[in-house]
Design a protein around this motif. Structure first.
Motif, mmCIF file in Angstrom:
data_model
loop_
_atom_site.group_PDB
_atom_site.id
_atom_site.type_symbol
_atom_site.label_atom_id
_atom_site.label_comp_id
_atom_site.label_asym_id
_atom_site.label_seq_id
_atom_site.Cartn_x
_atom_site.Cartn_y
_atom_site.Cartn_z
ATOM 1 N N ASP A 151 -30.996 31.840 -49.022
ATOM 2 C CA ASP A 151 -30.592 31.332 -47.703
ATOM 3 C C ASP A 151 -31.711 30.533 -47.041
ATOM 4 N N LEU A 152 -32.967 30.871 -47.327
ATOM 5 C CA LEU A 152 -34.085 30.093 -46.804
ATOM 6 C C LEU A 152 -34.164 28.744 -47.511
ATOM 7 N N ASP A 153 -33.970 28.728 -48.817
ATOM 8 C CA ASP A 153 -33.930 27.485 -49.575
ATOM 9 C C ASP A 153 -32.869 26.556 -48.984
ATOM 10 N N ARG A 210 -38.906 21.483 -38.042
ATOM 11 C CA ARG A 210 -39.514 22.682 -37.451
ATOM 12 C C ARG A 210 -38.644 23.242 -36.335
ATOM 13 N N ALA A 211 -38.099 22.369 -35.502
ATOM 14 C CA ALA A 211 -37.238 22.825 -34.410
ATOM 15 C C ALA A 211 -35.964 23.470 -34.950
ATOM 16 N N ALA A 212 -35.391 22.876 -36.002
ATOM 17 C CA ALA A 212 -34.159 23.423 -36.589
ATOM 18 C C ALA A 212 -34.387 24.803 -37.206
ATOM 19 N N LEU A 213 -35.574 25.018 -37.771
ATOM 20 C CA LEU A 213 -35.858 26.292 -38.443
ATOM 21 C C LEU A 213 -36.405 27.369 -37.511
ATOM 22 N N ARG A 214 -36.902 26.966 -36.341
ATOM 23 C CA ARG A 214 -37.580 27.907 -35.435
ATOM 24 C C ARG A 214 -36.774 29.198 -35.228
ATOM 25 N N ASP A 215 -35.494 29.090 -34.919
ATOM 26 C CA ASP A 215 -34.667 30.265 -34.650
ATOM 27 C C ASP A 215 -33.598 30.496 -35.712
ATOM 28 N N ALA A 237 -32.260 32.563 -41.334
ATOM 29 C CA ALA A 237 -32.939 32.732 -42.626
ATOM 30 C C ALA A 237 -34.449 32.623 -42.466
ATOM 31 N N ASN A 238 -34.908 31.873 -41.480
ATOM 32 C CA ASN A 238 -36.335 31.624 -41.311
ATOM 33 C C ASN A 238 -37.033 32.700 -40.480
ATOM 34 N N VAL A 239 -36.356 33.274 -39.510
ATOM 35 C CA VAL A 239 -36.995 34.259 -38.620
ATOM 36 C C VAL A 239 -37.573 35.437 -39.400
#
Length: 108
Positions: free
Chosen positions: A28-30, A63-68, A71-73
Motif C-alpha cells: 500500500d505504501l508502494d 510530500r503534501a499528498a503523503l503527509r496524512d 499507508a504513509n503515517v
C-alpha cells in the motif's frame, strides 16, 4: 519532473533494522508513492548516513499528498523509531542543494 536529493541519519545501532525493513516496503505504501507521482526513490547507506534520490512529478505536492496518507503515517512512525531526527513531511523543503553534475555533452 523533479529530482531531489535528501540526507537522513540513522539512530545508533539501527542500521540492520533499517536495511531489513526496506528490503520490501508494504504494497500500500508502494501504491501511495506511485499515486503521488514518484517514479523512482533510491537510497544509499554509508554507516548511519542515508542518501536518497527521488524522481517525481512534483516533490512538494508528493510530500503534501503523503503527509496524512493512511499507508504513509504508520511507515513514518516506524521510520521515526530508526532515524535520529523525525521528518515532519511538511513538503516545505527542497532537498539538498544541487551543486554540480556532469554535462550531457562534453564541452566543445
Amino acid at each position: 519532473m523533479d529530482r531531489i536529493a535528501l540526507h537522513t541519519r540513522l539512530a545508533p545501532g539501527k542500521e540492520e533494522d533499517y536495511d531489513r525493513i526496506h528490503a520490501v516496503i508494504p504494497a500500500d505504501l508502494d501504491a501511495a508513492l506511485r499515486a503521488a507521482g514518484v517514479h523512482t526513490w533510491r537510497i544509499w547507506r554509508d554507516g548511519r548516513e542515508l542518501f536518497h534520490v527521488v524522481e517525481c512529478e512534483d516533490y512538494r505536492a508528493m510530500r503534501a499528498a503523503l503527509r496524512d496518507h493512511p499507508a504513509n503515517v504508520p511507515w513514518q512512525a516506524r521510520m521515526a523509531e530508526l532515524l535520529e531526527v523525525e521528518d515532519d513531511y511538511s513538503g516545505e523543503d527542497d532537498g539538498l542543494r544541487h551543486v554540480w553534475e556532469l554535462p550531457a555533452e562534453p564541452p566543445a
